[in-house]
Design an enzyme around this catalytic site. Structure first.
Site, PDB file in Angstrom:
ATOM      1  N   SER A 244       0.850  -1.188   0.000  1.00 32.26           N
ATOM      2  CA  SER A 244       0.000   0.000   0.000  1.00 32.26           C
ATOM      3  C   SER A 244       0.886   1.238   0.000  1.00 32.26           C
ATOM      4  O   SER A 244       2.113   1.148   0.059  1.00 32.26           O
ATOM      5  CB  SER A 244      -0.900   0.001   1.238  1.00 32.26           C
ATOM      6  OG  SER A 244      -0.118   0.229   2.388  1.00 32.26           O
ATOM      7  N   LYS A 245       0.213   2.369  -0.053  1.00 31.89           N
ATOM      8  CA  LYS A 245       0.905   3.662  -0.132  1.00 31.89           C
ATOM      9  C   LYS A 245       2.007   3.808   0.920  1.00 31.89           C
ATOM     10  O   LYS A 245       3.063   4.362   0.650  1.00 31.89           O
ATOM     11  CB  LYS A 245      -0.099   4.809   0.065  1.00 31.89           C
ATOM     12  CG  LYS A 245      -0.841   5.175  -1.206  1.00 31.89           C
ATOM     13  CD  LYS A 245      -0.175   6.356  -1.924  1.00 31.89           C
ATOM     14  CE  LYS A 245      -0.827   6.667  -3.260  1.00 31.89           C
ATOM     15  NZ  LYS A 245      -0.233   5.925  -4.385  1.00 31.89           N
TER      16      LYS A 245
END
Ligand code: GLU
Length: 472
Positions: A244-245
């Protein structure tokens, strides 16, 4: 070792143009490209632009740019899925006529309720419209077309990575093929397009494994041979969690902007789910020679930026210096620096001296800046602190010493500096920090011999002279 199939291999990457190109998609593209290259086959591109609301022209361009930057050139013209809507609908018509698909007039709410009920009964959705002929009441009413999934038996996917995967048919719902607005659903479009494009190997992310079951049902119903499937393991963050980010870069564009070379990204991505023994660092030719999709592992692969940096450094060290100069220049320009007209030529001299220490092109730019500064350099406080009267006098004598130097090479200059320090009766440490600061203005610089050699006589003398006349 090589297990080239008998018929020519056709692979493809089928991204949806709905944003940036995710690194997982890039890995799929790479594996398809490697396998096509390894087998002497073909690698195709299909733009899956059937989601008209989310697909944009700009995102199509991002796909082209990302694949081009990655150096994954597809063969022939890209296929645009939406343009094939009529072909998809004809296939659905064929399925209806053969009794494999039917019109379903349930509303969305009705379908939801029935789905729940079916689940409670231990099977997936079967619509009552399976066996009902639409009457006059249904004329012109909104409906979807559903696939008539067999009630009994199982659908088996022989996957090159996941081995034999079995889907009991009772767990596969009567899935939608055409929406109420007449647009086709992913599984139908993919099946028809892969067949028409002659795709022999579908290599893609694990999240599509259950789709392979539905697609297998469609291939069989349409009387087509089922391609070979290979579902690649998930790419995880370094901590083993879902990527994820917070793990950093996710898109191809971000990797480019962080200063990774495309060949390093290819090298590193190849390691995510595949490998050749303990080899960490390899070229495209090696990867192509070694790659076999059968060697892909099932376990999730962790994206580790420290490892990527190591791989990138290796490729930077191998890369052509003129090319690196061309890549570093825009990075420096992007910082709004006032660069000399011959910046590219200067970079080509500096880069071979400093690239050993660069993990990214950004670092390579940082390490090169000292050579591109224009005189007089503004000196940092640390350097100014070194420039007391004693050191200034010594620097002035060094200047004369250097003017007489014949061997203007890193090694020759290093030797010359050593001799100078000896003649002064001091260690190099007495003059080194001041000289370094004066030559670089406080920016990172290589060893003094290399710094002097890369700057050249005139620039080196000028910078020392400037410092001597600047500091009072
Ligand atoms: N458009 C799908 C995706 O980007 C393609 C999946 C496939 O390769 O079949 O995930």
């Amino acid at each position: 070792m090589s297990s080239a199939p008998k018929s020519p291999v056709v692979t493809r990457i089928a991204p949806s143009p709905t944003g940036s190109m995710h690194i997982g998609n890039a890995r799929s593209a790479l594996f398809n490209w490697l396998y096509a290259k390894h087998t002497g086959g073909t690698f195709l591109l299909r733009i899956e632009d059937t989601d008209r609301e989310r697909s944009t022209e700009a995102s199509v361009q991002v796909i082209f740019d990302s694949l081009s930057w990655l150096g994954l050139q597809w063969d022939g013209e890209p296929v645009f899925q939406f343009a094939r809507a009529a072909v998809h609908k004809a296939a659905v018509q064929r399925l209806i006529e053969a009794g494999h698909a039917y019109a379903c007039y349930m509303t969305v709410d009705e379908a939801e309720i029935l789905k729940e009920k079916s689940r409670a009964e231990g099977h997936a959705l079967r619509s009552p419209w399976r066996d009902r002929t639409p009457g006059p009441m249904e004329q012109g009413k909104p409906h979807v077309i559903r696939f008539r999934t067999p009630d009994e038996g199982e659908t088996v996917v022989e996957d090159l990575v996941r081995d034999t995967v079995r889907f009991p048919n009772k767990d596969i719902e009567d899935f939608v093929l055409l929406r109420t607005d007449g647009t086709v659903i992913y599984n139908l479009g993919v099946t028809v397009d892969d067949h028409d494009m002659g795709v022999t190997h579908v290599i893609r992310g694990e999240e599509h494994l259950s789709n392979a079951g539905r697609q297998t049902l469609l291939y069989r119903a349409l009387g087509w041979p089922v391609p070979t499937f290979a579902h690649l393991p998930l790419i995880l963050g370094k901590d083993g969690g879902k990527l994820s980010k917070r793990h950093g870069a996710q898109s191809v564009g971000e990797f480019r902007d962080m200063g990774y070379l495309p060949e390093a990204v290819r090298n590193y991505l190849a390691k995510l789910g595949w490998g050749h023994g303990d080899d960490e660092l390899f070229t495209d030719d090696q990867a192509i020679a070694w790659f076999d999709v059968r060697d892909v592992v099932k376990a999730g692969a962790r994206l580790d930026f420290d490892k990527l940096n190591h791989v990138n450094n290796w490729h930077i060290r191998r890369a052509d210096d003129a090319r690196l100069a061309g890549l570093v220049l825009p990075i420096l320009q992007g910082r709004g620096l006032d660069l000399p007209a011959d910046a590219t030529a200067k970079l080509q001299v500096v880069i071979p001296l400093v690239k050993e220490g660069a993990k990214t092109l950004i670092e390579l730019a940082d390490l090169s800046i000292y050579a591109l500064k224009s005189r007089p350099l503004s000196l940092d406080d640390k350097t100014l602190g070194h420039l007391n009267d004693e050191t200034r006098a010594r620097l002035a004598r060094l200047l004369e010493h250097l003017r007489a130097a014949n061997d203007w090479t890193p090694a020759g200059l290093q030797e010359s500096l050593k001799l100078f320090a000896e003649s002064e009766g001091v260690g190099l440490g007495k003059i080194g920090p001041a000289l370094r600061g004066v030559l670089s203005g406080g920016a990172p610089a290589p060893d003094l011999g290399s710094a002097l050699a890369s700057l050249g006589r005139e620039e080196s003398f000028g910078r020392i002279q400037d410092a001597l006349s600047q500091v009072r």
